[in-house]
Write a protein that holds these residues in place. Structure first.
Motif, PDB file in Angstrom:
ATOM      1  N   PHE A 111       0.843  -1.192   0.000  1.00 19.48           N
ATOM      2  CA  PHE A 111       0.000   0.000   0.000  1.00 19.48           C
ATOM      3  C   PHE A 111       0.881   1.244   0.000  1.00 19.48           C
ATOM      4  O   PHE A 111       1.932   1.273   0.631  1.00 19.48           O
ATOM      5  N   TYR A 137       0.333   5.263   1.138  1.00 22.07           N
ATOM      6  CA  TYR A 137      -0.539   6.231   1.784  1.00 22.07           C
ATOM      7  C   TYR A 137       0.163   7.587   1.847  1.00 22.07           C
ATOM      8  O   TYR A 137       1.388   7.671   1.886  1.00 22.07           O
ATOM      9  N   LEU A 162      -5.339   6.752   1.106  1.00 23.04           N
ATOM     10  CA  LEU A 162      -4.826   5.643   0.320  1.00 23.04           C
ATOM     11  C   LEU A 162      -4.597   6.121  -1.104  1.00 23.04           C
ATOM     12  O   LEU A 162      -5.515   6.604  -1.762  1.00 23.04           O
ATOM     13  N   TYR A 184      -2.600   0.554  -4.233  1.00 20.20           N
ATOM     14  CA  TYR A 184      -2.118  -0.687  -3.632  1.00 20.20           C
ATOM     15  C   TYR A 184      -1.981  -1.774  -4.682  1.00 20.20           C
ATOM     16  O   TYR A 184      -2.639  -1.749  -5.726  1.00 20.20           O
ATOM     17  N   LEU A 195      -3.920  -2.865  -8.060  1.00 17.79           N
ATOM     18  CA  LEU A 195      -5.326  -3.186  -7.913  1.00 17.79           C
ATOM     19  C   LEU A 195      -6.203  -1.941  -7.938  1.00 17.79           C
ATOM     20  O   LEU A 195      -7.308  -1.964  -8.448  1.00 17.79           O
ATOM     21  N   ASP A 196      -5.680  -0.879  -7.360  1.00 18.57           N
ATOM     22  CA  ASP A 196      -6.474   0.338  -7.262  1.00 18.57           C
ATOM     23  C   ASP A 196      -5.533   1.517  -7.079  1.00 18.57           C
ATOM     24  O   ASP A 196      -4.764   1.531  -6.126  1.00 18.57           O
ATOM     25  N   PHE A 211       3.707   7.090   3.246  1.00 13.42           N
ATOM     26  CA  PHE A 211       3.964   5.804   3.893  1.00 13.42           C
ATOM     27  C   PHE A 211       3.742   4.664   2.920  1.00 13.42           C
ATOM     28  O   PHE A 211       2.798   4.666   2.134  1.00 13.42           O
ATOM     29  N   TRP A 236      -1.918 -11.009   1.491  1.00 16.10           N
ATOM     30  CA  TRP A 236      -3.245 -10.827   0.921  1.00 16.10           C
ATOM     31  C   TRP A 236      -4.306 -11.423   1.822  1.00 16.10           C
ATOM     32  O   TRP A 236      -4.173 -12.503   2.332  1.00 16.10           O
ATOM     33  N   ALA A 242      -1.388  -4.673   8.362  1.00 18.23           N
ATOM     34  CA  ALA A 242      -0.415  -4.039   7.486  1.00 18.23           C
ATOM     35  C   ALA A 242       0.765  -3.564   8.323  1.00 18.23           C
ATOM     36  O   ALA A 242       0.588  -3.067   9.428  1.00 18.23           O
TER      37      ALA A 242
END
Lengths: 113, 113
Positions: free
Chosen positions: B33, B35, B45, B48, B55-56, B91, B97, B102
């Motif tokens: 991730f 951030y 966010l 990630y 994914l996004d 960060f 998964w 995290a």
């Protein structure tokens, strides 16, 4: 975008007292996590509670989850000066792509000796 | 002691310059991730990855930000060109998964002047 909202934004207590922080979220979740952040540092995972759990304990930490109200609380018992930090709730949901952790803005806890 | 490593820890740059932040996730973690943390917005966010695939990244300003994972041991976040409003702490966090915790790095404090 923010999912969780912590309340209060700031909390000041004396050593030995209990500290309660609340978190409300908006959409359905898989689990909810609480993290701690000391000034100038990264976040550290404290505890995870799954959507089918109602209460969880870890040492001086107690977390509750009410999925009907979309809310969680973190209780720190017998607080210490070393507990001074910011505390964040994070929700893990399911979206089309997978699971992402979304954080609230946090509660700043100050414990004085 | 496994940890997420971010470099640099601090970066001061002039507006318009390219900035690259690097992250080494914990060995064996397949989710990464990114951030961004500011006083006003809290923890946002940005993007990630799972198994190195994005994914996004809907949280990222697409025109200037890009995130990649050239291999399983390196994630990068690039800003080109940088602007003063990009000043924040960035960060990186990694995990396995699913609905587990995290692990955060110490962050990169970016100042764009």
């Amino acid at each position: 975008s923010q999912q969780g909202e912590e309340d209060p934004q700031a909390l000041s207590i004396q050593e030995g007292e209990n500290a309660t922080m609340n978190c409300s979220y908006k959409t359905s979740i898989n689990n909810l996590q609480w993290y701690r952040q000391n000034s100038g540092r990264g976040l550290v995972h404290l505890i995870l509670i799954r959507s089918n759990e109602r209460e969880k304990h870890s040492g001086r930490l107690r977390v509750t989850l009410d999925t009907s109200k979309k809310s969680s609380s973190l209780l720190i018992t017998a607080s210490r000066a070393a507990d001074t930090a910011s505390y964040f709730c994070a929700t893990a949901g399911h979206n089309q792509a997978g699971t992402a952790l979304i954080f609230g803005k946090g509660t700043t806890l100050s414990v004085s000796s | 002691d496994a940890r997420v490593t971010q470099t640099p820890r601090d970066k001061v740059t002039e507006m318009g310059q390219e900035v690259t932040m690097r992250c080494q996730p914990i060995l064996g973690h397949n989710t990464v991730f990114w951030y961004r943390q500011t006083m006003m917005q809290g923890l946002e966010l940005l993007a990630y990855f799972r198994n190195r695939a994005p994914l996004d990244d809907s949280g990222m300003p697409k025109d200037r930000f890009s995130a990649e994972m050239p291999d399983a041991t390196l994630a990068t976040l690039k800003i080109q060109p940088s602007e003063p409003r990009d000043s924040a702490v960035y960060f990186c966090a990694s995990g396995r998964w699913g609905d587990t915790e995290a692990f955060f790095g110490q962050g990169t404090r970016l100042t764009v002047v």
